[in-house]
Design an enzyme around this catalytic site. Structure first.
Site, PDB file in Angstrom:
ATOM      1  N   THR A 198       0.927  -1.332   0.103  1.00 12.24           N
ATOM      2  CA  THR A 198      -0.138  -0.005   0.007  1.00 12.24           C
ATOM      3  C   THR A 198       0.857   1.240  -0.269  1.00 12.24           C
ATOM      4  OG1 THR A 198      -0.101   0.045   2.537  1.00 12.24           O
ATOM      5  CG2 THR A 198      -1.941  -1.283   1.042  1.00 12.24           C
ATOM      6  N   LEU A 241      -2.191   5.071  -0.403  1.00 13.35           N
ATOM      7  CA  LEU A 241      -3.826   4.771  -0.359  1.00 13.35           C
ATOM      8  C   LEU A 241      -3.747   3.459   0.052  1.00 13.35           C
ATOM      9  CD1 LEU A 241      -4.572   6.791  -3.546  1.00 13.35           C
ATOM     10  CD2 LEU A 241      -4.794   7.656  -1.514  1.00 13.35           C
ATOM     11  N   HIS A 242      -3.915   3.291   1.152  1.00  9.95           N
ATOM     12  CA  HIS A 242      -3.833   2.057   1.897  1.00  9.95           C
ATOM     13  C   HIS A 242      -5.227   1.236   1.480  1.00  9.95           C
ATOM     14  CE1 HIS A 242      -0.280   3.226   4.082  1.00  9.95           C
ATOM     15  NE2 HIS A 242      -0.996   3.732   4.738  1.00  9.95           N
ATOM     16  N   ASP A 243      -6.317   1.537   2.184  1.00 10.11           N
ATOM     17  CA  ASP A 243      -7.501   0.597   1.888  1.00 10.11           C
ATOM     18  C   ASP A 243      -8.043   0.421   0.150  1.00 10.11           C
ATOM     19  OD1 ASP A 243      -7.773  -0.055   4.435  1.00 10.11           O
ATOM     20  OD2 ASP A 243      -8.721   1.818   4.879  1.00 10.11           O
ATOM     21  N   CYS A 245      -6.447  -0.242  -2.285  1.00  7.58           N
ATOM     22  CA  CYS A 245      -5.428  -1.456  -2.559  1.00  7.58           C
ATOM     23  C   CYS A 245      -6.141  -2.525  -2.520  1.00  7.58           C
ATOM     24  CB  CYS A 245      -4.309  -1.576  -1.876  1.00  7.58           C
ATOM     25  SG  CYS A 245      -2.939  -0.194  -2.566  1.00  7.58           S
TER      26      CYS A 245
END
Length: 307
Positions: A198, A241-243, A245
């Protein structure tokens, strides 16, 4: 290759700025048929995460998607303090409408179990963006339903990367280590998207400006959400942009490099709580350890700007 047929999908979430971006991406993508949104406490308390889920659906006028409130605390420990990173409202103060309808009265875990049992085995994917409390309870309390999940894709953990709440711990797993341990050891078809990936899908200020200027209201909203990440971080040129992904992997798994690892979760009370360890005694999990970051970002932009 992108799936030709929409997948029946449940989003388990604790919105959360990057959760919000992931949800909007899913709403913009015809590859998903979203059957429901289940909420969990994490980034902020359960009442706020549930309200934020409703606000995002109201923004897109998606009254057809029900919201089910889930776990308000971890399985067996005190929940974490709310993150200041996402502001008092959990989504950086970005203007969204109030929910247009109330969440359903049924608990998220009960609804999810019943829904899975109503559908053909393997027909439902679960996209998990927060602590894994709801999914652990499903595995513990309704294992016959949990076994019917087609695929569970979860943002969480760190393998070779430094953690974001401790040297080796990532927030989603740290927030409820016991739940993470249950899910990792469950044998369910889990794909884990850790910080190793991420942190390589990064939105630049130029990317934000492009989205903000787009005529599609959803693109402009995502631009505003990412911009709220930059506020107070003037020297940063990009933000991970973690989530989102999770959704990007579901849309285009070919952009990611997957390895099968044997993992265990630290359930202690020290700074390593929630940390993942590779060990022969661990459970086999599919883990994303590489990604074509520019291609993933381009995919996100294409879905958000489509008219």
């Amino acid at each position: 290759m992108t799936r030709a047929k929409p997948r029946l999908t449940v989003i388990d979430t604790d919105p959360g700025i990057d959760d919000a971006i992931g949800i909007l991406l899913a709403l913009a993508s015809p590859q998903f048929t979203i059957a429901g949104v289940t909420t969990v406490a994490g980034n902020i308390g359960i009442e706020t995460t549930t309200r934020n889920a409703g606000r995002l659906l109201a923004f897109e006028d998606r009254e057809d998607i029900p919201v089910f409130q889930g776990a308000s605390a971890p399985l067996s420990r005190t929940g974490p303090e709310p993150l200041n990173l996402h502001g008092e409202d959990g989504i950086g103060g970005v203007a969204l409408p109030d929910p247009a309808w109330l969440p359903e009265s049924q608990h998220a875990v009960e609804w999810l179990a019943n829904f899975l049992l109503e559908q053909p085995a393997g027909a439902v994917d679960v996209l998990a963006l927060g602590p894994l409390t709801n999914l652990a309870r499903l595995a513990l309390e309704r294992p016959e339903a949990a076994r019917r999940i087609g695929r569970m894709i979860a943002m969480g953990g760190a393998i070779h990367e430094h953690g974001n709440v401790g040297p080796r711990s990532e927030f989603n797993l740290w927030a409820d280590p016991e739940a993470a341990a249950v899910v990792v050891a469950s044998g369910l078809p889990l794909v884990l998207i850790p910080l190793d990936v991420t942190r390589r899908v990064r939105a630049t200020r130029e990317f934000v400006e492009t989205l903000a200027a787009n005529v599609n209201p959803m693109a402009a909203m995502v631009g505003s959400l990412i911009e709220s990440y930059f506020e107070g971080a003037a020297n940063r040129e990009s933000r991970p942009l973690h989530d989102p992904c999770v959704m990007l992997y579901a849309l285009a798994p070919e952009l990611f490099r997957i390895e099968e690892l044997r993992l265990s979760v630290d359930t202690g009370n020290g700074e390593a709580a929630g940390a993942l360890t590779i060990s022969p005694e661990g459970s086999l999990v599919q883990v994303a350890l590489g990604v074509d970051g520019p291609a993933a970002l381009d995919l996100l932009a294409r879905h958000l700007t489509a008219i």
